[in-house]
Motif scaffolding. Structure first.
Motif, PDB file in Angstrom:
ATOM      1  N   ASP A  48       7.759  -3.249  -3.670  1.00  0.00           N
ATOM      2  CA  ASP A  48       8.031  -2.256  -2.617  1.00  0.00           C
ATOM      3  C   ASP A  48       8.709  -2.916  -1.425  1.00  0.00           C
ATOM      4  O   ASP A  48       9.603  -2.323  -0.800  1.00  0.00           O
ATOM      5  CB  ASP A  48       6.724  -1.605  -2.149  1.00  0.00           C
ATOM      6  N   LEU A  83      12.512  -1.962 -10.540  1.00  0.00           N
ATOM      7  CA  LEU A  83      11.231  -1.386 -10.959  1.00  0.00           C
ATOM      8  C   LEU A  83      11.046  -1.475 -12.474  1.00  0.00           C
ATOM      9  O   LEU A  83       9.930  -1.692 -12.956  1.00  0.00           O
ATOM     10  CB  LEU A  83      11.142   0.066 -10.502  1.00  0.00           C
ATOM     11  N   SER A 128       4.112   6.710  -6.371  1.00  0.00           N
ATOM     12  CA  SER A 128       3.793   6.015  -7.617  1.00  0.00           C
ATOM     13  C   SER A 128       2.808   4.881  -7.356  1.00  0.00           C
ATOM     14  O   SER A 128       1.958   4.560  -8.202  1.00  0.00           O
ATOM     15  CB  SER A 128       5.072   5.465  -8.266  1.00  0.00           C
ATOM     16  N   ASP A 129       2.900   4.259  -6.171  1.00  0.00           N
ATOM     17  CA  ASP A 129       1.936   3.225  -5.797  1.00  0.00           C
ATOM     18  C   ASP A 129       0.534   3.819  -5.677  1.00  0.00           C
ATOM     19  O   ASP A 129      -0.453   3.213  -6.109  1.00  0.00           O
ATOM     20  CB  ASP A 129       2.322   2.604  -4.452  1.00  0.00           C
ATOM     21  N   VAL A 135       5.396   2.251 -13.300  1.00  0.00           N
ATOM     22  CA  VAL A 135       6.438   1.618 -12.484  1.00  0.00           C
ATOM     23  C   VAL A 135       7.774   1.633 -13.235  1.00  0.00           C
ATOM     24  O   VAL A 135       8.828   1.968 -12.676  1.00  0.00           O
ATOM     25  CB  VAL A 135       6.037   0.177 -12.124  1.00  0.00           C
ATOM     26  N   HIS A 143       8.422   6.460  -4.561  1.00  0.00           N
ATOM     27  CA  HIS A 143       7.980   5.127  -4.961  1.00  0.00           C
ATOM     28  C   HIS A 143       6.593   4.849  -4.375  1.00  0.00           C
ATOM     29  O   HIS A 143       5.713   4.295  -5.040  1.00  0.00           O
ATOM     30  CB  HIS A 143       9.002   4.095  -4.479  1.00  0.00           C
ATOM     31  N   MET A 198       9.230   5.195 -13.376  1.00  0.00           N
ATOM     32  CA  MET A 198       9.805   5.576 -12.095  1.00  0.00           C
ATOM     33  C   MET A 198      11.156   4.880 -11.886  1.00  0.00           C
ATOM     34  O   MET A 198      12.121   5.481 -11.404  1.00  0.00           O
ATOM     35  CB  MET A 198       8.841   5.215 -10.965  1.00  0.00           C
ATOM     36  N   GLY A 199      11.229   3.599 -12.255  1.00  0.00           N
ATOM     37  CA  GLY A 199      12.490   2.863 -12.130  1.00  0.00           C
ATOM     38  C   GLY A 199      13.589   3.471 -12.992  1.00  0.00           C
ATOM     39  O   GLY A 199      14.740   3.582 -12.551  1.00  0.00           O
ATOM     40  N   ASN A 252      12.463   6.467  -2.201  1.00  0.00           N
ATOM     41  CA  ASN A 252      11.543   5.461  -1.682  1.00  0.00           C
ATOM     42  C   ASN A 252      10.168   6.068  -1.396  1.00  0.00           C
ATOM     43  O   ASN A 252       9.138   5.416  -1.565  1.00  0.00           O
ATOM     44  CB  ASN A 252      12.129   4.833  -0.406  1.00  0.00           C
ATOM     45  N   SER A 260      12.280  -3.379  -2.271  1.00  0.00           N
ATOM     46  CA  SER A 260      12.995  -2.101  -2.237  1.00  0.00           C
ATOM     47  C   SER A 260      13.181  -1.614  -0.803  1.00  0.00           C
ATOM     48  O   SER A 260      14.203  -0.998  -0.479  1.00  0.00           O
ATOM     49  CB  SER A 260      12.243  -1.050  -3.061  1.00  0.00           C
TER      50      SER A 260
END
Length: 393
Positions: free
Chosen positions: A55, A96, A163-164, A197, A160, A200-201, A157, A58
């Motif tokens: 993260d 990712l 997703s975390d 991850v 993202h 998502m990437g 972002n 990114s």
């Protein structure tokens, strides 16, 4: 400051503020995750810590892309630098995917060696829950700001961060299972985090790749732009409306239909008015408006009818034989045929009197029409307007 410039500045300010907030939070969380994950022997928490580190990378990518995309157009990038954001999204997606693959690999090796896994300490669960709450709060904050300024990169972002939060939930469940005596729960949770991850990437990378391949705006947005163009006075119809994305914005290319007999300057004025109207849409960075007298599907191909030079020579020869000067010659290339409007000087009747009409009557308009392949030929002067030759005495 123009509206587009103000929007770009607001977007840049929001990106900077939200990204630095994310950087600060991820620095704290990744340090806690890696430290406690190592001490508490939690593979899932370590994997989540690596995720938080990605993260940070990114976030810095977002900062760089946001700075570069705000640069003004130059000789190398005539349409601006908005696609830097798209390139950054592609790079972020690839990062990712790589991080997710590494997590899956590490989790797979742990599952194959369950006996070597030491028991997980309860402190890992505490950190996982703190990370879960923090990342969900960060997601909501970033998404709200990203949607306000319409930034696809900031939206990516923000998700993202979501997703975390989801991966932290999986980590927490895995740690709970491990604390209950089921050792394989922790590496399985790490594998699930890696899969999430990577997925998502892939989503980010695929969307960015489509945008770099000149993907158009969705049908709803295109319909909105068409309505704006149709609302411009003088625009009869819109066809061949095309868009291509430039980062979060788009370039518009459209053909508008106008009255086929208006002047070039009026057609240009209508086109510029249509462009100004469509540029008020926040999604449009530039627009090219082409003027058509009728649908391109109906309009005859160039070359079927004579050019202006040919028509002018023939008309001057026919009218010059009767010493009639030509004030103006207007040509209309239409699906119905090739039309010619001939305008004689307004002072001609005063100079020639009744002789002007007699001279005009001696011109064989039908022969001139056949020679030029004209559908209609109109002669206009102060005395009268005729479509064809006047009757011969």
């Amino acid at each position: 400051m123009s509206l587009s410039t103000a929007r770009a500045k607001e977007k840049q300010d929001v990106a900077r503020t939200t990204t630095w907030t994310s950087i600060a939070l991820n620095c704290v969380l990744s340090t806690a995750q890696l430290t406690v994950g190592f001490i508490a022997h939690s593979q899932a928490l370590l994997a989540d810590g690596v995720h938080s580190l990605s993260d940070l990378v990114s976030d810095f990518i977002v900062l760089i892309a946001n700075h570069r995309s705000a640069a003004a157009p130059d000789h190398d990038h005539n349409y601006g630098h908005s696609r830097y954001e798209t390139v950054a999204s592609l790079f972020l997606g690839g990062l990712l995917i790589a991080v997710g693959a590494g997590m899956l690999w590490r989790a797979g090796t742990r599952v194959l060696n369950l006996d070597d896994i030491p028991p997980v300490h309860a402190s890992a669960l505490v950190v996982a829950l703190i990370v879960l709450v923090s990342k969900e709060a960060l997601f909501r904050y970033m998404l709200r700001a990203a949607e306000r300024v319409r930034s696809a990169l900031l939206v990516a972002n923000a998700w993202h961060a979501r997703s975390d939060a989801a991966s932290s939930l999986v980590v927490a469940l895995g740690i709970i299972g491990s604390l209950a005596g089921l050792k394989f729960f922790d590496p399985i949770a790490a594998a699930l985090v890696g899969f999430m991850v990577g997925k998502m990437g892939w989503s980010f990378a695929w969307d960015a790749l489509q945008d770099l391949s000149d993907r158009a705006l969705d049908q709803t947005a295109a319909a909105d732009l068409r309505a704006i163009l149709l609302g411009t006075p003088g625009v009869r119809e819109v066809h061949e409306l095309r868009t291509r994305k430039m980062g979060d914005l788009a370039i518009v290319d459209a053909h508008i239909l106008v009255d086929p007999r208006i002047s070039v300057s009026e057609g240009h004025f209508i086109a510029e008015s249509a462009r100004a109207h469509v540029m008020t849409d926040p999604r449009v960075i530039d627009a090219l408006i082409h003027v058509d007298p009728e649908s391109d599907a109906l309009n005859p191909l160039p070359g079927n009818f004579p050019l202006r030079s040919t028509a002018m020579d023939a008309v001057r020869a026919a009218f010059g034989a009767e010493s009639l000067p030509i004030e103006e010659l207007n040509l209309h290339y239409l699906s119905s045929g090739f039309d010619i409007d001939i305008v004689l000087p307004a002072h001609l009747p005063d100079q020639l009197g009744e002789d002007a009409a007699a001279r005009l009557a001696r011109i064989d308009i039908d022969a001139l029409k056949r020679k030029l392949g004209a559908h209609e030929l109109r002669v206009t002067h102060a005395l009268r307007t005729t479509r064809d030759a006047p009757a011969r005495p």
